[in-house]
Design an enzyme around this catalytic site. Structure first.
Site, PDB file in Angstrom:
ATOM      1  N   TYR A  43      -1.678  -0.513  10.603  1.00  0.00           N
ATOM      2  CA  TYR A  43      -1.681  -0.784   9.237  1.00  0.00           C
ATOM      3  C   TYR A  43      -0.538  -0.554   8.467  1.00  0.00           C
ATOM      4  O   TYR A  43      -0.083  -1.470   7.557  1.00  0.00           O
ATOM      5  CB  TYR A  43      -2.953  -0.212   8.250  1.00  0.00           C
ATOM      6  CG  TYR A  43      -3.089  -0.593   6.758  1.00  0.00           C
ATOM      7  CD1 TYR A  43      -3.919  -1.763   6.333  1.00  0.00           C
ATOM      8  CD2 TYR A  43      -3.092   0.490   5.957  1.00  0.00           C
ATOM      9  CE1 TYR A  43      -3.904  -2.011   5.386  1.00  0.00           C
ATOM     10  CE2 TYR A  43      -2.935   0.202   4.573  1.00  0.00           C
ATOM     11  CZ  TYR A  43      -3.823  -0.964   4.190  1.00  0.00           C
ATOM     12  OH  TYR A  43      -3.907  -1.352   2.960  1.00  0.00           O
ATOM     13  N   SER A  78       2.195  -2.880   9.066  1.00  0.00           N
ATOM     14  CA  SER A  78       2.150  -4.080   8.485  1.00  0.00           C
ATOM     15  C   SER A  78       2.636  -4.133   6.967  1.00  0.00           C
ATOM     16  O   SER A  78       3.171  -4.725   6.497  1.00  0.00           O
ATOM     17  CB  SER A  78       0.574  -4.625   8.646  1.00  0.00           C
ATOM     18  OG  SER A  78      -0.376  -4.029   7.760  1.00  0.00           O
ATOM     19  N   LYS A  79       2.190  -2.889   6.252  1.00  0.00           N
ATOM     20  CA  LYS A  79       2.454  -2.687   4.815  1.00  0.00           C
ATOM     21  C   LYS A  79       4.036  -2.568   4.661  1.00  0.00           C
ATOM     22  O   LYS A  79       4.366  -2.701   3.575  1.00  0.00           O
ATOM     23  CB  LYS A  79       1.453  -1.779   4.324  1.00  0.00           C
ATOM     24  CG  LYS A  79      -0.051  -2.191   4.388  1.00  0.00           C
ATOM     25  CD  LYS A  79      -0.243  -3.738   3.378  1.00  0.00           C
ATOM     26  CE  LYS A  79      -1.577  -3.969   3.217  1.00  0.00           C
ATOM     27  NZ  LYS A  79      -1.751  -5.117   2.547  1.00  0.00           N
ATOM     28  N   SER A 133       1.049  -1.189  -0.034  1.00  0.00           N
ATOM     29  CA  SER A 133       0.061   0.216  -0.075  1.00  0.00           C
ATOM     30  C   SER A 133       0.914   1.445   0.049  1.00  0.00           C
ATOM     31  O   SER A 133       2.092   1.335   0.430  1.00  0.00           O
ATOM     32  CB  SER A 133      -0.836  -0.109   1.158  1.00  0.00           C
ATOM     33  OG  SER A 133      -1.405   1.254   1.454  1.00  0.00           O
TER      34      SER A 133
HETATM   35  P1  NAP Z   1     -11.686  -6.107   0.351  1.00  0.00           P
HETATM   36  O1  NAP Z   1     -12.381  -5.596  -0.556  1.00  0.00           O
HETATM   37  O2  NAP Z   1     -12.185  -5.762   1.877  1.00  0.00           O
HETATM   38  O3  NAP Z   1     -11.441  -7.838   0.283  1.00  0.00           O
HETATM   39  C1  NAP Z   1     -10.567  -8.348   1.326  1.00  0.00           C
HETATM   40  C2  NAP Z   1     -10.306  -9.861   0.666  1.00  0.00           C
HETATM   41  O4  NAP Z   1      -9.388 -10.473   1.670  1.00  0.00           O
HETATM   42  C3  NAP Z   1     -11.577 -10.834   0.928  1.00  0.00           C
HETATM   43  O5  NAP Z   1     -11.565 -11.625  -0.145  1.00  0.00           O
HETATM   44  C4  NAP Z   1     -11.334 -11.487   2.150  1.00  0.00           C
HETATM   45  O6  NAP Z   1     -12.190 -12.577   2.314  1.00  0.00           O
HETATM   46  C5  NAP Z   1      -9.951 -11.530   2.240  1.00  0.00           C
HETATM   47  N1  NAP Z   1      -9.404 -12.013   3.890  1.00  0.00           N
HETATM   48  C6  NAP Z   1      -9.338 -10.895   4.621  1.00  0.00           C
HETATM   49  N2  NAP Z   1      -8.654 -11.274   5.474  1.00  0.00           N
HETATM   50  C7  NAP Z   1      -8.412 -12.842   5.502  1.00  0.00           C
HETATM   51  C8  NAP Z   1      -7.721 -13.615   5.791  1.00  0.00           C
HETATM   52  N3  NAP Z   1      -7.221 -13.673   7.307  1.00  0.00           N
HETATM   53  N4  NAP Z   1      -7.542 -14.926   5.045  1.00  0.00           N
HETATM   54  C9  NAP Z   1      -7.928 -14.991   4.035  1.00  0.00           C
HETATM   55  N5  NAP Z   1      -8.696 -14.151   3.292  1.00  0.00           N
HETATM   56  C10 NAP Z   1      -8.806 -12.760   3.845  1.00  0.00           C
HETATM   57  O7  NAP Z   1      -9.861  -5.564   0.356  1.00  0.00           O
HETATM   58  P2  NAP Z   1      -9.360  -4.856  -0.831  1.00  0.00           P
HETATM   59  O8  NAP Z   1      -9.423  -3.575  -0.882  1.00  0.00           O
HETATM   60  O9  NAP Z   1      -9.368  -5.848  -2.084  1.00  0.00           O
HETATM   61  O10 NAP Z   1      -8.060  -4.988  -0.448  1.00  0.00           O
HETATM   62  C11 NAP Z   1      -6.953  -6.102  -0.969  1.00  0.00           C
HETATM   63  C12 NAP Z   1      -5.391  -5.794  -0.722  1.00  0.00           C
HETATM   64  O11 NAP Z   1      -5.120  -4.440  -1.060  1.00  0.00           O
HETATM   65  C13 NAP Z   1      -5.316  -5.758   1.000  1.00  0.00           C
HETATM   66  O12 NAP Z   1      -3.921  -6.265   1.332  1.00  0.00           O
HETATM   67  C14 NAP Z   1      -5.335  -4.205   1.144  1.00  0.00           C
HETATM   68  O13 NAP Z   1      -4.465  -3.887   2.365  1.00  0.00           O
HETATM   69  C15 NAP Z   1      -4.691  -3.745  -0.097  1.00  0.00           C
HETATM   70  N6  NAP Z   1      -4.920  -2.382  -0.120  1.00  0.00           N
HETATM   71  C16 NAP Z   1      -6.425  -1.962  -0.528  1.00  0.00           C
HETATM   72  C17 NAP Z   1      -6.733  -0.654  -0.858  1.00  0.00           C
HETATM   73  C18 NAP Z   1      -7.742   0.075  -1.192  1.00  0.00           C
HETATM   74  O14 NAP Z   1      -7.994   1.299  -1.299  1.00  0.00           O
HETATM   75  N7  NAP Z   1      -8.826  -0.664  -1.145  1.00  0.00           N
HETATM   76  C19 NAP Z   1      -5.296   0.430  -0.729  1.00  0.00           C
HETATM   77  C20 NAP Z   1      -4.075  -0.269  -0.683  1.00  0.00           C
HETATM   78  C21 NAP Z   1      -3.907  -1.493  -0.377  1.00  0.00           C
HETATM   79  P3  NAP Z   1     -13.632 -12.690   2.628  1.00  0.00           P
HETATM   80  O15 NAP Z   1     -14.513 -12.263   1.354  1.00  0.00           O
HETATM   81  O16 NAP Z   1     -13.990 -13.901   3.120  1.00  0.00           O
HETATM   82  O17 NAP Z   1     -13.922 -11.646   3.852  1.00  0.00           O
END
Ligand code: NAP
Length: 255
Positions: free
Chosen positions: A159, A162-163, A146
């Site tokens: 957060y 961790s990142k 991130s």
């Molecule tokens: P999201 O829409 O909240 O989806 C999270 C996904 O991770 C879901 O498939 C969830 O499963 C799964 N998950 C969560 N905890 C888990 C665990 N302990 N074991 C296995 N699966 C788990 O998140 P996203 O926005 O796509 O984010 C994906 C990645 O991108 C993350 O690492 C996040 O930190 C990073 N990121 C996101 C953003 C943003 O703005 N969205 C920005 C920077 C970085 P369930 O469906 O079963 O809950």
């Protein structure tokens, strides 16, 4: 040259929603078999499988909590048993609690959960997948970090930690695994329109503030992060390792 991953095998964590779901679909569209992990949302996971070309012949959803080593082992073993190989691992699963959390109110439990999923959860799957990649003399590992991993994030400091840890982990692994022809990189998104950000992006004033702080003027679609992940898994990225690919509309330099 089109990107094709025909007959390859990719593992994606957090594939049931958001960036992970877009990545699963894109890899499947490019010909890859995919085994993906989700934590609890079975309905979302099944919908992703159904939406992919080849359906459950080529795409498998595994309920696995990446914070647990035994679940990581189950995920990797499922892929190897079903498809006999692993070409790419996308360590994407993560959490970001939207409510601002001042450090003096952060509990040990909140800190531990964040580190267990976002940092240890990257270690567990890599730890289990790498022996198979070493045996096959190659592979790609792409970890989703991130912007927060590079500049920190106030009121979400666990957060950011961790990142940032993930980035350091990737840098070290890239040189450690280079002799095995395993390439290890990060994709570092800025704001992305996923469930994770719904509590913030659905508030009009917050959404305006966020969009106006991004040089490209808008948050990313999940597919716009999945495409750089695909690039790093493809032959087009055969000489890139230890890199942080920022996908943030120019945002990392701002604010
Ligand atoms: P999201 O829409 O909240 O989806 C999270 C996904 O991770 C879901 O498939 C969830 O499963 C799964 N998950 C969560 N905890 C888990 C665990 N302990 N074991 C296995 N699966 C788990 O998140 P996203 O926005 O796509 O984010 C994906 C990645 O991108 C993350 O690492 C996040 O930190 C990073 N990121 C996101 C953003 C943003 O703005 N969205 C920005 C920077 C970085 P369930 O469906 O079963 O809950």
């Amino acid at each position: 040259m089109d990107i094709r991953l025909d007959n390859q095998v990719a593992i994606v964590t957090g594939g049931s929603r958001g960036i992970g779901a877009a990545t699963v679909k894109l890899f499947a569209e490019c010909g890859s078999n995919v085994v993906f992990a989700y934590r609890s949302n079975a309905a979302a996971a099944e919908a992703v499988v159904r939406s992919c070309p080849g359906g459950n012949e080529r795409v498998i959803a595994v309920r696995a909590d990446v914070a647990k080593m035994r679940d990581a082992r189950k995920l990797i073993e499922t892929a190897v048993t079903r498809f006999s190989r692993i070409d790419a691992l996308v360590a994407n699963a993560g959490i970001w609690p939207a409510d601002p959390l001042p450090i003096e109110r952060m509990t040990e439990r909140e800190w531990d959960e964040m580190i267990a999923i976002n940092l240890k959860g990257v270690f567990t799957v890599i730890n289990q997948a790498v022996p198979h990649m070493i045996e096959r003399k190659g592979g790609r590992i792409i970890v989703v970090s991130s912007t927060a991993g590079q500049r920190g994030e106030s009121f979400h400091t666990h957060y950011g930690a961790s990142k940032g840890g993930v980035i350091s982990f990737v840098k070290g692994l890239s040189t450690e695994l280079a002799p095995h022809h395993i390439l290890v990189n990060c994709v570092a998104p800025g704001w992305v329109d996923t469930d994770m950000c719904v509590p913030v992006l659905t508030q009009p004033r917050e959404a305006r503030r966020i969009n106006s702080g991004i040089p490209l003027g808008r948050v990313a679609r999940p597919e716009e992060v999945a495409m750089p992940i695909l690039f790093l898994a493809s032959e087009m990225a055969s000489y890139i390792t230890g890199e942080i690919l920022n996908v943030n509309g120019g945002n990392v330099l701002c604010g």
